[in-house]
Design a protein around this motif. Structure first.
Motif, PDB file in Angstrom:
ATOM      1  N   LYS A 150       4.790 -14.250   4.601  1.00 32.34           N
ATOM      2  CA  LYS A 150       6.204 -14.335   3.526  1.00 32.34           C
ATOM      3  C   LYS A 150       7.070 -13.548   4.274  1.00 32.34           C
ATOM      4  O   LYS A 150       6.714 -12.560   4.993  1.00 32.34           O
ATOM      5  N   MET A 187       5.986  -9.742   5.487  1.00 34.57           N
ATOM      6  CA  MET A 187       4.457  -9.854   5.084  1.00 34.57           C
ATOM      7  C   MET A 187       3.790 -10.593   6.037  1.00 34.57           C
ATOM      8  O   MET A 187       3.295 -11.473   5.933  1.00 34.57           O
ATOM      9  N   LEU A 223      10.140 -11.398  -5.941  1.00 32.48           N
ATOM     10  CA  LEU A 223      10.604 -12.568  -6.166  1.00 32.48           C
ATOM     11  C   LEU A 223      11.710 -13.751  -6.167  1.00 32.48           C
ATOM     12  O   LEU A 223      12.046 -14.736  -6.293  1.00 32.48           O
ATOM     13  N   ILE A 274       0.257 -14.053  -2.225  1.00 34.11           N
ATOM     14  CA  ILE A 274       0.793 -13.314  -1.817  1.00 34.11           C
ATOM     15  C   ILE A 274       1.695 -12.206  -2.407  1.00 34.11           C
ATOM     16  O   ILE A 274       2.105 -11.295  -1.867  1.00 34.11           O
ATOM     17  N   ASP A 275       2.790 -12.449  -3.635  1.00 34.28           N
ATOM     18  CA  ASP A 275       3.552 -11.603  -3.669  1.00 34.28           C
ATOM     19  C   ASP A 275       2.863 -11.069  -4.556  1.00 34.28           C
ATOM     20  O   ASP A 275       3.584  -9.632  -4.892  1.00 34.28           O
ATOM     21  N   LEU A 331       0.486  -9.274  -4.525  1.00 41.25           N
ATOM     22  CA  LEU A 331      -0.043  -8.182  -2.634  1.00 41.25           C
ATOM     23  C   LEU A 331       1.689  -7.534  -2.529  1.00 41.25           C
ATOM     24  O   LEU A 331       1.366  -6.033  -2.597  1.00 41.25           O
ATOM     25  N   ASP A 332       2.888  -8.070  -2.161  1.00 42.85           N
ATOM     26  CA  ASP A 332       4.385  -7.210  -2.160  1.00 42.85           C
ATOM     27  C   ASP A 332       4.317  -6.636  -3.379  1.00 42.85           C
ATOM     28  O   ASP A 332       4.608  -5.612  -2.758  1.00 42.85           O
ATOM     29  N   PHE A 339       2.666  -3.596  -3.350  1.00 40.26           N
ATOM     30  CA  PHE A 339       3.235  -2.680  -2.356  1.00 40.26           C
ATOM     31  C   PHE A 339       4.381  -1.942  -2.386  1.00 40.26           C
ATOM     32  O   PHE A 339       4.391  -0.567  -2.373  1.00 40.26           O
ATOM     33  N   ARG A 361      -6.142  -3.232  -5.027  1.00 39.81           N
ATOM     34  CA  ARG A 361      -5.236  -4.512  -5.565  1.00 39.81           C
ATOM     35  C   ARG A 361      -6.007  -5.064  -6.920  1.00 39.81           C
ATOM     36  O   ARG A 361      -4.980  -5.434  -7.678  1.00 39.81           O
ATOM     37  N   GLU A 362      -7.023  -5.127  -6.966  1.00 35.39           N
ATOM     38  CA  GLU A 362      -7.605  -5.703  -7.768  1.00 35.39           C
ATOM     39  C   GLU A 362      -7.728  -4.232  -9.829  1.00 35.39           C
ATOM     40  O   GLU A 362      -8.004  -5.012 -10.802  1.00 35.39           O
ATOM     41  N   GLU A 420      -9.068 -13.072  -9.662  1.00 42.10           N
ATOM     42  CA  GLU A 420      -9.502 -13.333  -8.865  1.00 42.10           C
ATOM     43  C   GLU A 420     -11.410 -12.794  -8.868  1.00 42.10           C
ATOM     44  O   GLU A 420     -11.859 -14.538  -8.561  1.00 42.10           O
ATOM     45  N   ASN A 443     -14.808 -15.870  -9.561  1.00 40.74           N
ATOM     46  CA  ASN A 443     -15.060 -15.900  -8.387  1.00 40.74           C
ATOM     47  C   ASN A 443     -17.069 -15.516  -8.701  1.00 40.74           C
ATOM     48  O   ASN A 443     -17.449 -16.159  -8.101  1.00 40.74           O
TER      49      ASN A 443
END
Lengths: 153, 131
Positions: free
Chosen positions: A72, A121, B20, B42-43, B45-46, B49, B61-62, B68, B72
């Motif tokens: 990104k 990123m 975003l 990926i957003d 994670l952004d 952060f 993260r989870e 996710e 699974n």
């Protein structure tokens, strides 16, 4: 990463920051077309140079065990043209790094003049994409890239 | 001094606008991150952060976006719907989220709608209280 777009590292602080140098020359053929009579470095190649600088910084932070992929462009602002004969420095700082990804803020300078601000990123792809399988060998970091760090780390 | 909910919302809003590339008025409490605000994987994670930096907190993260790992796992998902066991797990992992509507029809494709701006604000509020 199978082609190199930076000339050398000037500074390398493992896991923190790096500064790389890129010399721009009229011998780069794309400059003849970009643009005829007014050669300037394409902005996308400034992003590439920053992605290589920052990507190696992020990869080295995990001992080149992760496949580090540009995921990104968070920010990208260009202030000036870069012309043949210019030497630009790429300054990258790791802002965040996690098992899955990393965020890097970057600045491009010509001497002291700010040319661009580019924040990126990177994804550690083996830890993302819901278990999708990738080749075992690290196709991102070849020996060619690691040789850029000789004497620095 | 501790931040109140409005202050947290204001800060979360700034984070989402930056991460975003949104306009101010697009962000509302009920907006869903993926459907309404166009966030991709990926957003997330952004956003994690940026929230960590803005609020000085640590976010595995989870914890904020556990979908996710749930999706699974065949124990938790069957025929495109969340199983009872999956629902219990979801409740445990997302106490900051209102899942009452989702519970009526636990179609995994609708799980994305659970990630609203309000859910993020609730999560941060809980984290700050615990700190």
């Amino acid at each position: 990463m199978r082609w190199i777009w930076i000339d050398k590292f000037l500074e390398f602080n493992s896991g923190k920051s790096a500064v790389a140098l890129k010399n721009v020359t009229l011998a780069e053929e794309h400059l003849h077309d970009h643009f005829p009579g007014f050669p300037i470095m394409p902005e996308c190649l400034m992003i590439e140079a920053m992605a290589q600088t920052a990507g190696i910084l992020v990869g080295e932070a995990r001992n080149f065990e992760e496949k580090v992929i540009l995921a990104k462009i968070q920010k990208c602002v260009f202030h000036h043209y870069v012309r043949p004969g210019d030497a630009i420095t790429l300054h990258a700082v790791i802002e965040s790094i996690a098992p899955e990804a990393a965020g890097v803020s970057g600045r491009i300078l010509r001497g002291q003049e700010l040319i661009a601000e580019i924040s990126l990123m990177f994804s550690h792809i083996d830890k993302n994409l819901a278990g999708k399988e990738f080749p075992e060998e690290n196709f991102v970091f070849t020996d060619m890239f690691k040789s850029l760090l000789t004497g620095l780390t | 001094m501790a931040m109140n909910r409005d202050e947290i919302y204001g800060e979360v809003k700034e984070v989402l606008i930056d991460a975003l590339g949104l306009d101010d008025e697009e962000v509302t409490e009920s907006a869903t991150l993926m459907g309404d605000l166009g966030a991709e994987s990926i957003d997330f994670l952004d956003i994690v952060f940026r929230l960590e930096k803005s609020f000085g907190i640590k976010i595995p993260r989870e914890e904020l976006f556990p979908a996710e790992s749930l999706m699974n796992n065949p124990e938790y998902v069957s025929n495109g719907k969340l199983t009872d066991k999956g629902m219990t797990e979801l409740k445990a992992k997302m106490p900051h989220t209102d899942i009452s509507t989702f519970q009526e029809d636990p179609d995994v494709n609708k799980m994305a709608d659970l990630f609203t701006v309000a859910a993020v604000v609730n999560f941060v509020e809980g984290k700050l209280k615990a700190a």
